[in-house]
Scaffold this motif. Structure first.
Motif, PDB file in Angstrom:
ATOM      1  N   PHE A  90       0.813  -1.208   0.000  1.00 12.43           N
ATOM      2  CA  PHE A  90       0.000   0.000   0.000  1.00 12.43           C
ATOM      3  C   PHE A  90       0.853   1.268   0.000  1.00 12.43           C
ATOM      4  CE2 PHE A  90      -2.653   3.108   2.483  1.00 12.43           C
ATOM      5  CZ  PHE A  90      -3.663   3.265   1.550  1.00 12.43           C
ATOM      6  N   LEU A  91       1.960   1.255   0.744  1.00  9.04           N
ATOM      7  CA  LEU A  91       2.774   2.451   0.896  1.00  9.04           C
ATOM      8  C   LEU A  91       3.371   2.938  -0.423  1.00  9.04           C
ATOM      9  CD1 LEU A  91       4.727   1.640   4.196  1.00  9.04           C
ATOM     10  CD2 LEU A  91       2.636   3.000   3.920  1.00  9.04           C
ATOM     11  N   LYS A 183       6.260   8.511  -2.452  1.00  6.64           N
ATOM     12  CA  LYS A 183       7.589   9.113  -2.632  1.00  6.64           C
ATOM     13  C   LYS A 183       8.480   8.784  -1.444  1.00  6.64           C
ATOM     14  CE  LYS A 183       5.882  13.256  -5.060  1.00  6.64           C
ATOM     15  NZ  LYS A 183       5.847  14.745  -4.974  1.00  6.64           N
ATOM     16  N   ALA A 184       7.913   8.954  -0.252  1.00  6.27           N
ATOM     17  CA  ALA A 184       8.666   8.695   0.972  1.00  6.27           C
ATOM     18  C   ALA A 184       9.043   7.223   1.076  1.00  6.27           C
ATOM     19  CB  ALA A 184       7.855   9.127   2.185  1.00  6.27           C
ATOM     20  N   ALA A 185       8.104   6.332   0.755  1.00 10.00           N
ATOM     21  CA  ALA A 185       8.369   4.893   0.837  1.00 10.00           C
ATOM     22  C   ALA A 185       9.509   4.487  -0.102  1.00 10.00           C
ATOM     23  CB  ALA A 185       7.099   4.108   0.496  1.00 10.00           C
ATOM     24  N   GLU A 186       9.529   5.082  -1.286  1.00  5.84           N
ATOM     25  CA  GLU A 186      10.598   4.771  -2.239  1.00  5.84           C
ATOM     26  C   GLU A 186      11.953   5.167  -1.678  1.00  5.84           C
ATOM     27  OE1 GLU A 186      11.896   5.771  -6.881  1.00  5.84           O
ATOM     28  OE2 GLU A 186      10.110   6.697  -6.001  1.00  5.84           O
ATOM     29  N   VAL A 201      10.664  -0.563   4.900  1.00  6.32           N
ATOM     30  CA  VAL A 201       9.673   0.120   5.728  1.00  6.32           C
ATOM     31  C   VAL A 201       8.299  -0.539   5.560  1.00  6.32           C
ATOM     32  CG1 VAL A 201       9.085   1.828   3.954  1.00  6.32           C
ATOM     33  CG2 VAL A 201       8.748   2.379   6.358  1.00  6.32           C
ATOM     34  N   THR A 202       7.611  -0.749   6.680  1.00 11.58           N
ATOM     35  CA  THR A 202       6.260  -1.334   6.643  1.00 11.58           C
ATOM     36  C   THR A 202       5.204  -0.348   7.131  1.00 11.58           C
ATOM     37  OG1 THR A 202       6.559  -2.276   8.854  1.00 11.58           O
ATOM     38  CG2 THR A 202       7.112  -3.677   6.960  1.00 11.58           C
ATOM     39  N   ASN A 203       5.635   0.770   7.648  1.00 13.92           N
ATOM     40  CA  ASN A 203       4.703   1.819   8.063  1.00 13.92           C
ATOM     41  C   ASN A 203       5.396   3.173   8.001  1.00 13.92           C
ATOM     42  OD1 ASN A 203       6.237   1.081  10.627  1.00 13.92           O
ATOM     43  ND2 ASN A 203       5.080   2.859  11.321  1.00 13.92           N
TER      44      ASN A 203
END
Length: 243
Positions: A90-91, A183-186, A201-203
């Motif tokens: 989802f992220l 963007k942040a997750a990438e 990262v998972t959250n």
């Protein structure tokens, strides 16, 4: 007169645990007019800045560092239930993030009204979101919302203290387009891939202080190294360095 920081760490429930910790540091460094506590101050409105005091600035930095550390440790426990669920990536899924934001905007109680996020938002890779919004009619009220299985829940009231400075903990939804989470997750995942032993990262969570966005996690831990990471408000990389 020197100003001081009061840090209060209270017991918490599942969703409000991290939020109670983030409420620990109150904005006691800049006076706030009484008549503006429960309303959001537009960008064009300004208040006189307090004189620069190095001692006070150090106190602010030390207190924020403590909050960051406690928040991240507490979040690890909070996130376990989501890690156990089925991951939907989802992220990093822009389409699903945009869908969640559009669904939020279509809630009947906010039709024709601007939405203001209060204090914090939590995004999980299993497709869940937790956030708090300013009440659409009474600006002194805050409600909790949950996004699960592609739908937003009904609001549930958040208990606040008369000491809670609502005004400084608000940002308009337009300032946090959900696509910025991708963007942040990438960035997080690209950096963790470089650190031995670090996990993807998972959250991702956002905290609001002085009407500004702060991203979490703020560190990446490997088996041999630890790095601090800081993002700009739009989710792009600001700083990444070894501690």
């Amino acid at each position: 007169m020197k100003k001081s920081i009061i840090i209060i760490i209270a017991g918490s429930t599942l969703f409000t645990g991290c939020e109670q910790i983030s409420k620990s540091v109150k904005d006691t460094f800049k006076p706030v007019p009484k008549d503006s506590i429960s309303t959001y101050v537009k960008k064009e409105e300004t208040f006189p800045e307090s004189p620069f005091d190095p001692a006070v600035e150090r106190q602010i930095e030390e207190a924020q560092h403590m909050v960051n550390t406690i928040l991240e440790k507490h979040t690890k426990t909070h996130v376990q239930t989501h890690q156990e669920g089925k991951s939907t990536d989802f992220l990093s899924n822009e389409e699903k993030l945009i869908k969640a934001e559009e669904a939020l905007k279509k809630l009947l109680q906010y039709m024709g009204k601007e939405i203001f996020i209060y204090s914090s938002v939590y995004f999980y890779n299993d497709g869940n979101i937790r956030l708090m919004l300013q009440h659409p009619q009474n600006p002194e009220y805050i409600d909790n919302y949950r996004y699960e299985n592609g739908k937003w829940s009904d609001p549930s009231p958040e208990q606040l203290s008369v000491k809670d400075n609502i005004k400084t903990r608000l940002i308009p939804l337009r300032k946090l387009p959900f696509v910025n989470i991708a963007k942040a997750a990438e960035i997080y995942n690209e950096k963790t891939a470089r650190v031995e032993g670090a996990k993807p990262v998972t959250n991702i969570s956002i905290s609001v202080w002085n009407n500004m966005i702060r991203w979490y996690p703020s560190s990446i831990n490997g088996s041999r190294e630890r790095y601090s990471i800081e993002l700009n408000e739009n989710g792009t990389l600001k700083k990444f360095e070894r501690e």
